[in-house]
Enzyme design. Structure first.
Site, PDB file in Angstrom:
ATOM      1  N   THR A  93       0.864  -1.175   0.000  1.00 38.55           N
ATOM      2  CA  THR A  93       0.000   0.000   0.000  1.00 38.55           C
ATOM      3  C   THR A  93       0.902   1.226   0.000  1.00 38.55           C
ATOM      4  O   THR A  93       1.511   1.570   1.016  1.00 38.55           O
ATOM      5  CB  THR A  93      -0.935   0.023   1.216  1.00 38.55           C
ATOM      6  OG1 THR A  93      -1.733  -1.167   1.213  1.00 38.55           O
ATOM      7  CG2 THR A  93      -1.865   1.227   1.165  1.00 38.55           C
ATOM      8  N   LYS A 168      -7.583   0.654  -2.950  1.00 35.99           N
ATOM      9  CA  LYS A 168      -7.065   0.313  -1.622  1.00 35.99           C
ATOM     10  C   LYS A 168      -7.085   1.522  -0.692  1.00 35.99           C
ATOM     11  O   LYS A 168      -7.502   1.428   0.471  1.00 35.99           O
ATOM     12  CB  LYS A 168      -5.648  -0.227  -1.754  1.00 35.99           C
ATOM     13  CG  LYS A 168      -4.897  -0.388  -0.456  1.00 35.99           C
ATOM     14  CD  LYS A 168      -5.472  -1.459   0.443  1.00 35.99           C
ATOM     15  CE  LYS A 168      -4.551  -1.692   1.641  1.00 35.99           C
ATOM     16  NZ  LYS A 168      -5.014  -2.781   2.511  1.00 35.99           N
ATOM     17  N   LYS A 236      -0.473   5.962   8.023  1.00 33.65           N
ATOM     18  CA  LYS A 236       0.204   6.118   6.734  1.00 33.65           C
ATOM     19  C   LYS A 236      -0.812   6.158   5.596  1.00 33.65           C
ATOM     20  O   LYS A 236      -0.751   7.018   4.703  1.00 33.65           O
ATOM     21  CB  LYS A 236       1.179   4.968   6.515  1.00 33.65           C
ATOM     22  CG  LYS A 236       1.843   4.947   5.133  1.00 33.65           C
ATOM     23  CD  LYS A 236       2.445   3.593   4.832  1.00 33.65           C
ATOM     24  CE  LYS A 236       1.387   2.532   4.732  1.00 33.65           C
ATOM     25  NZ  LYS A 236       1.476   1.607   3.622  1.00 33.65           N
TER      26      LYS A 236
END
Length: 280
Positions: A93, A168, A236
């Site tokens: 990711t 995502k 994040k």
């Protein structure tokens, strides 16, 4: 499934994913920056000393890494060798910008690239029931599909490179809101004297329940926040989502909460460990 497979990155997610490929009896080459994490692969697979060795020996190479910097470092090594006709599947990711940079660099060297991040944490990774969001060319996805099927219960081809990572970031933005909302609701019901197990049962059996609430229920009832998906990783991803255009009223609230939880020392806990920060 006759192609030789490489897997780079044996962390909390990468390890069980690579194990599922090993169980499928593919010829597997693995590498991890911390060699100890590769020990369990020595019996049935080949543990490589370098990223370059994995690439040289493999036809299809999976990468499952922590962040942009880790991906950039690994792909710089990958691009230093001949990769023509090979296929790279990045399941990390990372930012859309890094995905675009890596996919372009790989294609220039006449190799294929799929961005294929996943929905699901360590348990579905071990069970091979992840949801895989893929961006890339149809021919590359067709080539990868037999191997992806060993990792996930569903493979969604969303279009060109970059579409997988876009999906995502979108789903993790939603999850960050669900987990903060769940933690606040549990704390609220605690204050009102409702038994936590009863409250979570009500949530999970009502319209407010979901797979996300159910998977975090044992952690909340046992108050054990060992990380399946660390709070720092969610922070994040929220920041990546904001940089990619998630500029909404809720965005600032989520960033403030998760950033403050990180600053207070809760970043290594599971993401639902946000409840301990909120409790303060």
């Amino acid at each position: 499934m006759k192609e030789k497979i490489g897997f780079i990155g044996l962390g909390n997610m990468g390890y069980p994913m690579a194990k599922n490929l090993e169980k499928a009896e593919v010829q597997l080459y693995v590498f991890n920056r911390t060699p100890e994490k590769a020990e369990d692969f020595k019996e049935k697979s080949i543990v490589c000393d370098t990223v370059e060795d994995v690439v040289k020996n493999s036809d299809i190479i999976f990468t499952m890494l922590t962040n942009d910097n880790a991906v950039k470092d690994v792909y710089q090594k990958i691009l230093s060798v001949d990769i023509s006709e090979k296929l790279f599947i990045d399941m990390s990711t990372i930012s859309p910008e890094m995905t675009g940079e890596i996919s372009s660099a790989v294609k220039i060297k006449e190799a294929g690239f799929i961005d294929a991040p996943v929905a699901g944490s360590t348990k579905p990774a071990a069970e091979g029931t992840l949801l895989i969001m893929a961006g890339g060319e149809e021919k590359d996805l067709k080539r990868a599909e037999p191997y992806l099927q060993k990792l996930g219960k569903s493979i969604k081809h969303l279009g060109e490179n970059g579409k997988g990572i876009a999906a995502k970031l979108s789903v993790n933005y939603f999850l960050s809101a669900i987990y903060q909302g769940l933690a606040e609701t549990v704390l609220f019901s605690d204050k009102l004297g409702i038994d936590r197990k009863d409250m979570l049962e009500i949530i999970n059996e009502s319209a407010s329940g979901s797979g996300a609430t159910k998977v975090k229920t044992p952690l909340l009832t046992e108050e054990n926040y060992d990380p399946a998906f660390a709070l720092d990783l969610m922070l994040k991803d929220i920041l990546l989502a904001k940089n990619a255009g998630a500029d909404f009223p809720l965005s600032e609230t989520l960033i403030k909460t998760y950033q403050s939880a990180h600053d207070e020392g809760f970043g290594k806990d599971d993401v639902i460990g946000i409840i301990n920060y909120l409790k303060k």
